[in-house]
Scaffold this active site. Sequence first.
Site, PDB file in Angstrom:
ATOM      1  N   GLY A  33       0.832  -1.196   0.000  1.00  0.00           N
ATOM      2  CA  GLY A  33       0.000   0.000   0.000  1.00  0.00           C
ATOM      3  C   GLY A  33       0.862   1.240   0.000  1.00  0.00           C
ATOM      4  O   GLY A  33       2.088   1.166   0.120  1.00  0.00           O
ATOM      5  N   SER A  35       2.672   4.779   1.056  1.00  0.00           N
ATOM      6  CA  SER A  35       3.335   5.265   2.264  1.00  0.00           C
ATOM      7  C   SER A  35       2.299   5.984   3.117  1.00  0.00           C
ATOM      8  O   SER A  35       1.518   6.794   2.616  1.00  0.00           O
ATOM      9  CB  SER A  35       4.454   6.241   1.884  1.00  0.00           C
ATOM     10  OG  SER A  35       5.071   6.773   3.032  1.00  0.00           O
ATOM     11  N   GLY A  36       2.263   5.662   4.397  1.00  0.00           N
ATOM     12  CA  GLY A  36       1.301   6.287   5.296  1.00  0.00           C
ATOM     13  C   GLY A  36      -0.035   5.573   5.374  1.00  0.00           C
ATOM     14  O   GLY A  36      -0.928   5.998   6.108  1.00  0.00           O
ATOM     15  N   GLY A  38      -0.538   2.677   6.644  1.00  0.00           N
ATOM     16  CA  GLY A  38      -0.629   1.944   7.907  1.00  0.00           C
ATOM     17  C   GLY A  38      -0.134   0.519   7.839  1.00  0.00           C
ATOM     18  O   GLY A  38      -0.434  -0.293   8.714  1.00  0.00           O
ATOM     19  N   LYS A  39       0.652   0.199   6.821  1.00  0.00           N
ATOM     20  CA  LYS A  39       1.144  -1.167   6.637  1.00  0.00           C
ATOM     21  C   LYS A  39       1.909  -1.684   7.852  1.00  0.00           C
ATOM     22  O   LYS A  39       1.619  -2.748   8.384  1.00  0.00           O
ATOM     23  CB  LYS A  39       2.060  -1.247   5.402  1.00  0.00           C
ATOM     24  CG  LYS A  39       1.391  -0.902   4.097  1.00  0.00           C
ATOM     25  CD  LYS A  39       2.365  -0.989   2.930  1.00  0.00           C
ATOM     26  CE  LYS A  39       3.541  -0.056   3.053  1.00  0.00           C
ATOM     27  NZ  LYS A  39       3.155   1.383   3.105  1.00  0.00           N
ATOM     28  N   SER A 107       5.957  -1.856  -2.223  1.00  0.00           N
ATOM     29  CA  SER A 107       5.955  -2.758  -3.389  1.00  0.00           C
ATOM     30  C   SER A 107       4.928  -2.309  -4.432  1.00  0.00           C
ATOM     31  O   SER A 107       3.919  -2.973  -4.646  1.00  0.00           O
ATOM     32  CB  SER A 107       5.721  -4.211  -2.960  1.00  0.00           C
ATOM     33  OG  SER A 107       4.660  -4.356  -2.045  1.00  0.00           O
TER      34      SER A 107
END
Length: 199
Positions: A33, A35-36, A38-39, A107
Amino acid sequence: MGSKNITWHNGKISKKLRQEKYGHKSAVLWFTGLSGSGKSTLAVDVESRLFQKNIQTYHLDGDNVRFGLNKDLGFSKTDRIENIRRIGEVAKLFVDSGQILLASFISPYKIDRESVRNLFEEQEFIEIYVKCDLTECEKRDPKGLYKKARNGEIKGFTGIDDPYEVPENPELVVETDKMTLEECTKKIIRYLQEKHYIK
């Protein structure tokens, strides 16, 4: 080009034996997902819940591996591809060791995620699309990267001047701009239970 003078050595303890001893299947949960989105926050929470259930587990974070294993890589497209290739191979080792690995990496390219998926046996790769609107990710901007990208200080930033290719058929989608952390974690744990990865 790889060396031809190497031989694969098999040990006495198979992946199946490890899984039987640990009492659960092994797999990689691949959190992808923006950036930011929440991964890492989500992966850390899921890892904690699994650990409490006595599951053999570990978390690989996109930033963390760049302090060591991938510290020689930048953020060009070529380097991003190599970054994911290396992580895929490391993830394969963790799965072979009988663990549930949580990998949180932007990714952004479908072809790279598919390349990693192809390293695994069927049902060992669980792609989790951590869906979050770009506007919300920019509001959060925990590392201040979106601001730098908008100001032209960072080039080739995913979601701004480099694409993020949304997964077409992920095993799971969690919407972190609409669901709480607790709800997202429960959804993932429930999936693992329903698909008999864990009890």
